[in-house]
Design a protein around this motif. Structure first.
Motif, mmCIF file in Angstrom:
data_model
loop_
_atom_site.group_PDB
_atom_site.id
_atom_site.type_symbol
_atom_site.label_atom_id
_atom_site.label_comp_id
_atom_site.label_asym_id
_atom_site.label_seq_id
_atom_site.Cartn_x
_atom_site.Cartn_y
_atom_site.Cartn_z
ATOM 1 N N LEU A 255 1.289 -4.381 0.227
ATOM 2 C CA LEU A 255 -0.145 -4.115 0.108
ATOM 3 C C LEU A 255 -0.733 -3.743 1.458
ATOM 4 N N ARG B 274 -4.628 -3.323 2.824
ATOM 5 C CA ARG B 274 -6.039 -3.468 2.482
ATOM 6 C C ARG B 274 -6.892 -3.005 3.656
ATOM 7 N N GLU C 37 -7.483 -1.319 -1.715
ATOM 8 C CA GLU C 37 -6.101 -1.799 -1.625
ATOM 9 C C GLU C 37 -5.121 -0.704 -2.053
#
Length: 336
Positions: free
Chosen positions: A260, A262, A328
């Motif tokens: 991920l 972000r 994200e």
């Protein structure tokens, strides 16, 4: 760079364009044939129902001497209608195919010119970019290692490399060349940290504090230039909507089988459009400009979604409101 002449045949665009147009023509012809077939079936059903009704309720004419009468067999009549209907469907398909090819031909010429323009433009840009990279290397040799000028030159060369990667991608897309199937894994944390470092000067100039919060190594299979472009677009969007004195954080983490990235900001949030549509092409939130007065065209975030989808990942708005927005980017981890 030379522009194609108006008489250039569309075949110069290559097989991909011809295949696309051929499939489009076939699709139009099939739709026309399907529509005509449905109409013919409805007419045949109505005619057959009417004929069956007449057969079930015959009305014999009064006999008049010397006046001839003709009688038709119902089976022969129905067979004749079916054959006529099939002939009409085939004729409609042929007419549809020829009409579609004639209507799509100008589109083929436009595609060919567009592809040639992108090919010429991207090819011509490669030489000045190579010269720029060489000059940066020469300047790096004269700079003291570890000094501020040396660090600035390293960042400039990294940005020039990103631009070269974009140009190469444009050239590959314009030539319809197949992408490399086996790409080396990219460390998400390392690449995102590099993006954060490249944007520090711009953020400082705008009075915005940009920080990076990285987790451990996370490897994904994606083109390094494409990944950098995606993170840059997310961060640039945050910079464009965060006023002076605000904060932006780029963070990376691993969640299950995904890596991920972000990007969080303290801007005013997304307004005037559904957050789920913010990644659609040409969709803009609220006004057409950003906090710094730059005009927004609604393309950057759409490119992020295309890059994520091509790599088997997703991008979404995690939260948005008056206190800021978090986006994200999720990509599948590389498997050994």
């Amino acid at each position: 760079m030379t522009a194609p002449g108006p008489g250039t045949p569309p075949a110069a665009a290559g097989d991909p364009d011809r295949d696309i147009l051929r499939r489009a023509s076939l699709k139009v012809a099939l739709r026309i044939s399907a529509g005509v077939a449905a109409l013919v079936l409805i007419l045949l059903a109505a005619a057959t129902a009417f004929l069956m009704y007449k057969l079930a309720h015959p009305v014999l004419p009064a006999s008049e001497p010397g006046k001839p009468y003709t009688y038709l067999d119902s089976r022969d009549l129905i067979e004749g209608m079916i054959l006529a209907g099939l002939g009409g469907v085939v004729l409609a398909g042929v007419v549809g195919w020829l009409s579609a090819r004639s209507a799509i031909r100008p589109l083929g010429e436009a595609l060919a010119r567009q592809r040639r323009f992108v090919q010429d433009a991207s090819h011509e840009l490669r030489t000045p970019l190579a010269i720029l990279d060489t000059r940066i290397q020469l300047a790096q040799r004269k700079a003291e290692p570890g000094s501020e000028p040396a660090q600035a030159l390293a960042k400039i060369r990294e940005d020039a490399s990103t631009l070269t990667g974009i140009v190469n991608e444009l050239l590959l897309a314009a030539t319809a060349a197949a992408p490399v199937p086996d790409m080396e894994p990219v460390d998400v944390a390392l690449a995102a940290r590099s993006v954060a470092g490249s944007l520090q000067d711009l953020a400082r100039h705008q009075g915005v504090r940009l920080t990076f919060d990285g987790g451990g190594p996370a490897l994904v299979r994606i083109d390094p230039s494409s990944f950098r472009r995606a993170v840059l677009a997310l961060a640039d969007n945050a910079l464009g909507h965060t006023p002076a004195g605000g904060n932006i954080t780029i963070s990376t983490a691993v969640e299950g089988s995904r890596a991920l990235v972000r990007v969080s900001d303290t801007g005013s949030g997304i307004s005037g459009v559904d957050p789920d549509r913010i990644f659609d092409r040409f969709v803009r939130a609220g006004r057409t400009g950003d906090a710094q007065g730059r005009r927004s065209f609604g393309i950057g975030l759409a490119l992020v979604r295309e890059i994520a989808s091509a790599a088997g990942g997703t991008v979404k708005v995690v939260r948005t409101g008056p206190d800021g927005t978090t986006m994200e980017l999720a990509l599948p981890l590389a498997r050994d």
